[in-house]
Design a protein around this motif. Structure first.
Motif, mmCIF file in Angstrom:
data_model
loop_
_atom_site.group_PDB
_atom_site.id
_atom_site.type_symbol
_atom_site.label_atom_id
_atom_site.label_comp_id
_atom_site.label_asym_id
_atom_site.label_seq_id
_atom_site.Cartn_x
_atom_site.Cartn_y
_atom_site.Cartn_z
ATOM 1 N N ALA A 99 -2.877 11.914 -3.576
ATOM 2 C CA ALA A 99 -4.553 11.218 -3.250
ATOM 3 C C ALA A 99 -3.806 11.666 -1.801
ATOM 4 C CB ALA A 99 -3.720 9.871 -3.429
ATOM 5 N N HIS A 123 -3.680 3.841 -1.266
ATOM 6 C CA HIS A 123 -4.125 2.525 -2.570
ATOM 7 C C HIS A 123 -3.210 1.234 -2.606
ATOM 8 C CE1 HIS A 123 -5.404 6.446 -4.230
ATOM 9 N NE2 HIS A 123 -5.921 5.839 -5.183
ATOM 10 N N ALA A 157 -2.338 -0.044 -8.459
ATOM 11 C CA ALA A 157 -3.354 1.195 -8.116
ATOM 12 C C ALA A 157 -2.384 2.148 -8.199
ATOM 13 C CB ALA A 157 -3.933 0.939 -7.198
ATOM 14 N N SER A 158 -1.061 1.919 -9.002
ATOM 15 C CA SER A 158 -0.488 2.983 -8.436
ATOM 16 C C SER A 158 0.781 3.227 -9.110
ATOM 17 C CB SER A 158 0.521 3.099 -7.302
ATOM 18 O OG SER A 158 1.138 2.163 -6.701
ATOM 19 N N LYS A 167 0.382 -1.262 0.207
ATOM 20 C CA LYS A 167 0.116 0.033 -0.102
ATOM 21 C C LYS A 167 0.914 1.109 0.068
ATOM 22 C CE LYS A 167 -3.560 -2.240 2.552
ATOM 23 N NZ LYS A 167 -4.578 -1.889 3.608
#
Length: 130
Positions: free
Chosen positions: A72, A76, A80-81, A66
């Protein structure tokens, strides 16, 4: 699975804090030095203005799942990054080819650290645009 280093990156980015957040945000010239055994693979590469460079982010953290992306407000997942920290720190960057000098490619907009292993290079073409 086996990956084979085809070359190495040489540039002024000696520490992680030197690297621009995205390659296109920096104008430093990097050299992609292709190992002699793979030099024939560069045939006609200078016909392309941009290259997709896949490299190994060897100093990236490999235990992150994460992250907080720059724009952001919430965490995420790394998948997803665009974070370099991930289980397999395989990185991709679109670089502008300035010139080829034998087995050395001079490029701009590469966000790789000096000494990073080059895994593959592909031409970036109009077909890659969405």
């Amino acid at each position: 699975m086996q990956l084979q280093e085809i070359g190495i990156i040489r540039n002024a980015y000696k520490s992680l804090t030197d690297i621009p957040r995205q390659g296109r945000l920096g104008d430093a010239v990097s050299e992609i030095v292709i190992h002699p055994a793979f030099a024939d693979g560069l045939l006609r590469i200078e016909q392309h203005q941009h290259l997709i460079v896949l490299y190994w982010a060897h100093l990236a953290k490999r235990d992150l799942l994460k992250t907080l992306p720059p724009a952001a407000r919430e965490l995420h997942g790394v998948f997803a990054s665009r974070s370099p920290g991930r289980p397999n720190p395989l990185s991709l960057c679109i670089a502008e080819l300035i010139e080829r000098d034998g087995s050395i490619l001079r490029v701009k907009h590469l966000d790789a650290l000096d000494g990073s292993a080059v895994i593959d290079i592909k031409p970036y073409t109009e077909m890659d645009r969405i």
